[in-house]
Scaffold this motif. Structure first.
Motif, short mmCIF file in Angstrom:
data_model
loop_
_atom_site.label_atom_id
_atom_site.label_comp_id
_atom_site.label_asym_id
_atom_site.label_seq_id
_atom_site.Cartn_x
_atom_site.Cartn_y
_atom_site.Cartn_z
N ASN A 1 -12.57 -7.98 -19.01
CA ASN A 1 -11.19 -7.49 -19.11
C ASN A 1 -10.61 -7.75 -20.49
O ASN A 1 -9.73 -7.02 -20.95
CB ASN A 1 -10.32 -8.15 -18.05
N ASP A 2 -11.11 -8.80 -21.16
CA ASP A 2 -10.55 -9.22 -22.45
C ASP A 2 -11.37 -8.80 -23.66
O ASP A 2 -10.87 -8.83 -24.79
CB ASP A 2 -10.37 -10.75 -22.47
N HIS A 3 -12.64 -8.43 -23.44
CA HIS A 3 -13.52 -8.15 -24.58
C HIS A 3 -14.34 -6.88 -24.33
O HIS A 3 -14.58 -6.50 -23.18
CB HIS A 3 -14.49 -9.32 -24.82
N THR B 1 -3.42 -8.58 -7.08
CA THR B 1 -3.21 -8.04 -8.43
C THR B 1 -3.48 -9.03 -9.56
O THR B 1 -3.42 -8.64 -10.72
CB THR B 1 -1.75 -7.56 -8.57
N ASN B 2 -3.78 -10.30 -9.27
CA ASN B 2 -4.02 -11.25 -10.35
C ASN B 2 -5.50 -11.44 -10.65
O ASN B 2 -5.94 -12.49 -11.10
CB ASN B 2 -3.36 -12.60 -10.06
N MET B 3 -6.30 -10.40 -10.39
CA MET B 3 -7.69 -10.37 -10.78
C MET B 3 -7.88 -9.26 -11.81
O MET B 3 -6.99 -8.42 -11.98
CB MET B 3 -8.58 -10.13 -9.55
N GLN C 1 -5.50 -19.27 -5.80
CA GLN C 1 -4.14 -18.76 -5.69
C GLN C 1 -4.15 -17.27 -6.02
O GLN C 1 -4.62 -16.87 -7.09
CB GLN C 1 -3.20 -19.53 -6.62
N LEU C 2 -3.66 -16.47 -5.10
CA LEU C 2 -3.70 -15.03 -5.23
C LEU C 2 -2.30 -14.44 -5.22
O LEU C 2 -1.40 -14.97 -4.57
CB LEU C 2 -4.52 -14.42 -4.08
N VAL D 1 -0.03 -16.57 -2.59
CA VAL D 1 -0.60 -17.33 -1.49
C VAL D 1 -1.72 -18.22 -2.01
O VAL D 1 -2.27 -17.97 -3.09
CB VAL D 1 -1.16 -16.41 -0.38
N LYS D 2 -2.05 -19.24 -1.22
CA LYS D 2 -3.18 -20.13 -1.52
C LYS D 2 -4.20 -20.00 -0.40
O LYS D 2 -3.85 -20.11 0.78
CB LYS D 2 -2.70 -21.57 -1.64
N VAL D 3 -5.46 -19.74 -0.74
CA VAL D 3 -6.51 -19.55 0.27
C VAL D 3 -6.82 -20.88 0.95
O VAL D 3 -7.13 -21.87 0.30
CB VAL D 3 -7.78 -18.97 -0.39
#
Length: 266
Positions: free
Chosen positions: A44-46, A196-198, A227-228, A247-249
């Protein structure tokens, strides 16, 4: 001409060290990742030209990681080589569906590996497409076909028949009624949502929802403690929240071809 960049993805440190030596000798740049999730963050970054991807890894395995990479291919050209290390058959259906550019075994001859990487990156000769199920011993003069243990999804337990003489449940036990959703404060439903934080949005289905917990099903496994961030306007309205919520799994359990994730609202 810009230096080509390779991403090594393997949870085994010794394999990463071996591959880094090969890549250095060819003059390519490289990144390394210990897991599929780390690999997706790097992608995602490179800008990465080629990914050497271990098939059998915890959490996101090679198959699942390649599904994400194939989505990234819509934006950039990324070659993918599956790396296998255990005897057995690969999932042929998955291989045909995901279509990696090549397959190599961890015992591959060094010169063969160098040749394969140069062909894929320099484009001088079309790479040999993988032929699943016809693994051969490594030879310096011919492409090596991979053989690896199929990354099986965990199977659900099969009920065991009671042995003769085992007491059967009493009538009172047999008629015991489980608490209803209203009694536990949860609602049973099916709400489409996204994490959405992946690096790439992951689609999920929320099946239970309360003011403290969220249960959802997903195609991918999530590590306990992760944490998602969930995007679901309908769920957010029910929880009286504005926008996305976190949320936390707590638990991630296999069920058929998916995972059931129990999580705590943060």
């Amino acid at each position: 001409m810009a230096t080509k960049t390779i991403l090594i993805v393997d949870d085994a440190a010794e394999t990463r060290i071996f591959l880094k030596g090969i890549i250095n000798s060819l003059g390519y740049a490289f990144y390394e990742a210990k897991s599929g999730l780390d690999a997706l963050k790097i992608l995602n970054d490179h800008l990465i030209d080629l990914v050497i991807l271990d098939v059998l890894m915890p959490n996101l395995d090679g198959y699942q990681t390649l599904e994400f990479i194939n989505k990234l291919k819509q934006k950039q050209d990324i070659k993918v080589v599956f790396l296998t290390g255990k005897k057995g058959e690969l999932d042929q259906a998955k291989i045909e569906e995901l279509n990696p550019d090549d397959l190599i075994h961890k015992t591959v001859d060094i010169q063969v590996l160098k040749t394969k990487l140069k062909k894929l990156l320099d484009g001088s000769i079309p790479p040999t497409k993988p032929k699943v199920g016809s693994a051969q011993p490594a030879q310096a003069s011919a492409p090596v076909q991979a053989s690896a243990a199929l990354a099986q999804a965990p199977k659900t337990a099969t009920p065991i028949a009671a042995k003769p003489g085992t007491p059967t449940p009493s009538a009172a036990t047999a008629t015991k009624v489980a608490p209803t959703a209203s009694q536990t404060g949860e609602s049973s439903l099916e709400i489409l949502a996204k994490i959405t934080n992946m690096p790439i949005d992951v689609e999920i289905v929320i099946t239970k929802l309360s003011q403290t917990t969220v249960t959802f099903s997903a195609k991918f496994q999530f590590k306990e403690g992760s944490q998602l961030t969930i995007d679901s306007p309908k769920a957010a309205t029910t929880l009286k929240k504005s926008g996305e919520f976190n949320v936390k799994v707590l638990k991630c359990l296999p069920e058929n071809d998916k995972f059931i994730i129990n999580s705590q609202l943060l």
